[in-house]
Design a protein around this motif. Structure first.
Motif, PDB file in Angstrom:
ATOM      1  N   MET A   1      -0.153  52.139  13.714  1.00 28.57           N
ATOM      2  CA  MET A   1      -0.046  50.681  13.889  1.00 28.57           C
ATOM      3  C   MET A   1       1.353  50.309  14.351  1.00 28.57           C
ATOM      4  SD  MET A   1      -1.726  47.996  13.896  1.00 28.57           S
ATOM      5  CE  MET A   1      -1.113  46.410  14.379  1.00 28.57           C
ATOM      6  N   VAL A   2       2.328  50.834  13.602  1.00 31.60           N
ATOM      7  CA  VAL A   2       3.723  50.618  13.988  1.00 31.60           C
ATOM      8  C   VAL A   2       3.961  51.170  15.390  1.00 31.60           C
ATOM      9  CG1 VAL A   2       6.116  51.213  13.429  1.00 31.60           C
ATOM     10  CG2 VAL A   2       4.503  50.707  11.603  1.00 31.60           C
ATOM     11  N   LYS A   3       3.373  52.363  15.618  1.00 32.34           N
ATOM     12  CA  LYS A   3       3.577  53.031  16.907  1.00 32.34           C
ATOM     13  C   LYS A   3       2.873  52.288  18.041  1.00 32.34           C
ATOM     14  CE  LYS A   3       3.855  57.468  14.618  1.00 32.34           C
ATOM     15  NZ  LYS A   3       3.205  58.765  14.401  1.00 32.34           N
ATOM     16  N   THR A   4       1.622  51.860  17.801  1.00 30.44           N
ATOM     17  CA  THR A   4       0.878  51.142  18.842  1.00 30.44           C
ATOM     18  C   THR A   4       1.640  49.894  19.270  1.00 30.44           C
ATOM     19  OG1 THR A   4      -1.009  51.753  17.493  1.00 30.44           O
ATOM     20  CG2 THR A   4      -1.461  50.459  19.446  1.00 30.44           C
ATOM     21  N   LYS A   5       2.154  49.186  18.262  1.00 27.90           N
ATOM     22  CA  LYS A   5       2.896  47.964  18.531  1.00 27.90           C
ATOM     23  C   LYS A   5       4.135  48.252  19.370  1.00 27.90           C
ATOM     24  CE  LYS A   5       3.252  43.900  15.588  1.00 27.90           C
ATOM     25  NZ  LYS A   5       3.542  43.457  14.214  1.00 27.90           N
ATOM     26  N   ALA A   6       4.829  49.324  19.015  1.00 29.71           N
ATOM     27  CA  ALA A   6       6.047  49.696  19.740  1.00 29.71           C
ATOM     28  C   ALA A   6       5.719  50.112  21.166  1.00 29.71           C
ATOM     29  CB  ALA A   6       6.765  50.820  19.009  1.00 29.71           C
ATOM     30  N   LEU A   7       4.603  50.846  21.330  1.00 29.04           N
ATOM     31  CA  LEU A   7       4.175  51.284  22.654  1.00 29.04           C
ATOM     32  C   LEU A   7       3.859  50.086  23.534  1.00 29.04           C
ATOM     33  CD1 LEU A   7       3.278  53.488  24.668  1.00 29.04           C
ATOM     34  CD2 LEU A   7       1.056  53.514  23.548  1.00 29.04           C
ATOM     35  N   LYS A   8       3.134  49.115  22.947  1.00 26.01           N
ATOM     36  CA  LYS A   8       2.770  47.912  23.707  1.00 26.01           C
ATOM     37  C   LYS A   8       4.002  47.117  24.125  1.00 26.01           C
ATOM     38  CE  LYS A   8      -1.933  46.969  22.139  1.00 26.01           C
ATOM     39  NZ  LYS A   8      -2.647  46.348  21.002  1.00 26.01           N
ATOM     40  N   ALA A   9       4.996  47.080  23.237  1.00 27.77           N
ATOM     41  CA  ALA A   9       6.229  46.345  23.558  1.00 27.77           C
ATOM     42  C   ALA A   9       7.054  47.098  24.592  1.00 27.77           C
ATOM     43  CB  ALA A   9       7.045  46.114  22.288  1.00 27.77           C
ATOM     44  N   ALA A  10       6.989  48.425  24.557  1.00 27.02           N
ATOM     45  CA  ALA A  10       7.831  49.241  25.436  1.00 27.02           C
ATOM     46  C   ALA A  10       7.282  49.283  26.857  1.00 27.02           C
ATOM     47  CB  ALA A  10       7.952  50.659  24.879  1.00 27.02           C
ATOM     48  N   PHE A  11       5.961  49.369  26.989  1.00 30.41           N
ATOM     49  CA  PHE A  11       5.363  49.628  28.306  1.00 30.41           C
ATOM     50  C   PHE A  11       5.821  48.676  29.427  1.00 30.41           C
ATOM     51  CE2 PHE A  11       1.900  48.793  31.352  1.00 30.41           C
ATOM     52  CZ  PHE A  11       2.010  49.972  32.075  1.00 30.41           C
ATOM     53  N   PRO A  12       5.789  47.341  29.221  1.00 31.97           N
ATOM     54  CA  PRO A  12       6.168  46.460  30.336  1.00 31.97           C
ATOM     55  C   PRO A  12       7.565  46.744  30.879  1.00 31.97           C
ATOM     56  CG  PRO A  12       5.250  45.193  28.521  1.00 31.97           C
ATOM     57  CD  PRO A  12       5.409  46.591  28.018  1.00 31.97           C
ATOM     58  N   HIS A  13       8.482  47.155  30.001  1.00 32.64           N
ATOM     59  CA  HIS A  13       9.849  47.443  30.455  1.00 32.64           C
ATOM     60  C   HIS A  13       9.896  48.643  31.399  1.00 32.64           C
ATOM     61  CE1 HIS A  13      11.893  44.596  27.820  1.00 32.64           C
ATOM     62  NE2 HIS A  13      11.027  44.933  26.887  1.00 32.64           N
ATOM     63  N   THR A  14       8.878  49.514  31.313  1.00 26.68           N
ATOM     64  CA  THR A  14       8.929  50.761  32.085  1.00 26.68           C
ATOM     65  C   THR A  14       8.180  50.674  33.417  1.00 26.68           C
ATOM     66  OG1 THR A  14       6.942  51.709  31.068  1.00 26.68           O
ATOM     67  CG2 THR A  14       9.021  52.101  29.934  1.00 26.68           C
ATOM     68  N   ILE A  15       7.567  49.521  33.710  1.00 28.26           N
ATOM     69  CA  ILE A  15       6.750  49.426  34.938  1.00 28.26           C
ATOM     70  C   ILE A  15       7.548  49.735  36.209  1.00 28.26           C
ATOM     71  CG2 ILE A  15       5.371  47.853  36.381  1.00 28.26           C
ATOM     72  CD1 ILE A  15       4.322  46.619  33.758  1.00 28.26           C
ATOM     73  N   PRO A  16       8.780  49.204  36.355  1.00 30.03           N
ATOM     74  CA  PRO A  16       9.538  49.568  37.567  1.00 30.03           C
ATOM     75  C   PRO A  16       9.780  51.078  37.662  1.00 30.03           C
ATOM     76  CG  PRO A  16      10.573  47.724  36.423  1.00 30.03           C
ATOM     77  CD  PRO A  16       9.502  48.231  35.528  1.00 30.03           C
TER      78      PRO A  16
END
Lengths: 111, 237
Positions: free
Chosen positions: B1-16
């Motif tokens: 849960m903690v990890k899923t949330k962190a992954l969701k928050a991290a992903f948009p920053h990595t799109i470029p």
């Protein structure tokens, strides 16, 4: 392949070791330091700004400003990115439009 | 849960980085393939070396006379700028526990620039947030180069200029940092010092002089403030 498999493996290992040395060295060297050492805290605050500046210059290091397109595609695209980002502040829009503009410039105009 | 949330928050920053690494990684895989190195070698290199520019240069080590010491020294030179990233992140990575070795391992230009400017949202675990930015970027690079290695030279497309996406990312982060700070001196020092060294030493050897120059100027700027602080504290005592 001009090297044997073993030689290739050794070269890959050297590139990995060289890269990891540059990434781990600061953490190894600073390990004994007090966690709130004034100079490290200070550098942690200011160095990221200088480092990104260095990185931008690093990306542009091979641009020839005296020949060919004279760096115009780079200059125009970067100005566009800075303008868009100051105006809208949308990361993906700035990067997307900047890259698109650069591709059009190098493929169609300065080719 | 903690990890899923962190992954969701991290992903948009990595799109470029996703865009840039897919392209540059593919180009790398195609190049390795054209030199006779199968996709397995490409994946191994991207997985354990994970250093874009050094990997491109390493193609020349793989296609000339076997010289591992030269390969090691060249890699150290090309990647010397990472030393700055480590010093910058020393305190930020301090309490990252078991994630720390991987965070340091994966601290490439792109990951560094994102972690510099992106803050985890309040309800997201900061360490996992930084971990996912790092592993996503690493993953894009490995997958991109693997695709390139598989496709080989079958593909031909006009992507000239697409690699500018990473320059664009760094420029955007530079502007973000500029907007967030009142003190623009460190940013200006970074640019001016690097440009001067580039003009003096040329593109192949300007990085290390630039780093020395930047460090020297930053440290000189620190000392007067430190003295003031010490004096102020002395007065209180």
């Amino acid at each position: 392949m001009s090297l044997t498999s073993m030689q290739t493996f050794i070269i890959i290992a050297m590139v990995a070791i060289g890269t990891m040395a540059t990434r781990f060295l600061p953490f190894v060297l600073l390990k004994g330091e007090k966690s709130k050492h004034a100079s490290i805290t200070y550098l942690g605050e200011v160095l990221p700004y200088s480092a990104i500046g260095l990185l931008v210059v690093y990306c542009l290091k091979d641009v020839g400003f005296t020949a060919g397109s004279r760096g115009l595609p780079e200059i125009i695209s970067i100005l566009l990115i800075v303008f868009l980002h100051k105006w809208k502040g949308n990361v993906l829009l700035s990067i997307g439009m900047g890259t698109f503009a650069y591709m059009v410039l190098v493929q169609l105009i300065f080719n | 849960m903690v990890k899923t949330k962190a992954l969701k928050a991290a992903f948009p920053h990595t799109i470029p980085v996703l865009t840039g690494f897919m392209f540059l990684g593919m180009a790398y895989g195609i190049l390795m393939n054209s030199k006779g190195y199968s996709v397995g070698w490409t994946i191994l290199m991207s997985l354990i070396a994970f250093a874009g520019s050094a990997q491109y240069v390493a193609i020349t080590f793989l296609t000339s006379v076997f010289n591992p010491i030269y390969a090691l020294l060249m890699t150290l030179m090309i990647n010397a700028r990472h030393l700055f990233y480590g010093i910058s992140m020393f305190e930020k990575y301090e309490d990252t526990g078991k994630l720390k070795p991987y965070l340091i391992f994966g601290l490439c230009d792109e990951t560094f620039s994102i972690i510099c400017s992106a803050e985890a949202p309040k309800d997201v675990d900061r360490n996992w947030f930084m971990f996912f930015i790092t592993i996503l970027d690493h993953g894009y690079w490995v997958i991109g180069s693997a695709i390139g290695g598989f496709l080989g030279t079958m593909v031909s497309f006009n992507t000239q200029g697409l690699d500018f996406v990473l320059t664009a990312l760094f420029v955007v982060i530079f502007v973000e940092q500029w907007k967030s700070q009142r003190n623009h001196k460190p940013a200006i020092i970074g640019i001016v010092c690097s440009v001067l060294c580039l003009v003096i030493f040329g593109p192949k050897s300007f990085i290390i002089p630039s780093m020395i120059g930047i460090l020297a100027i930053l440290m000189m700027m620190q000392s007067p403030n430190e003295n003031e602080k010490d004096m102020a504290e002395g007065k209180v005592q």
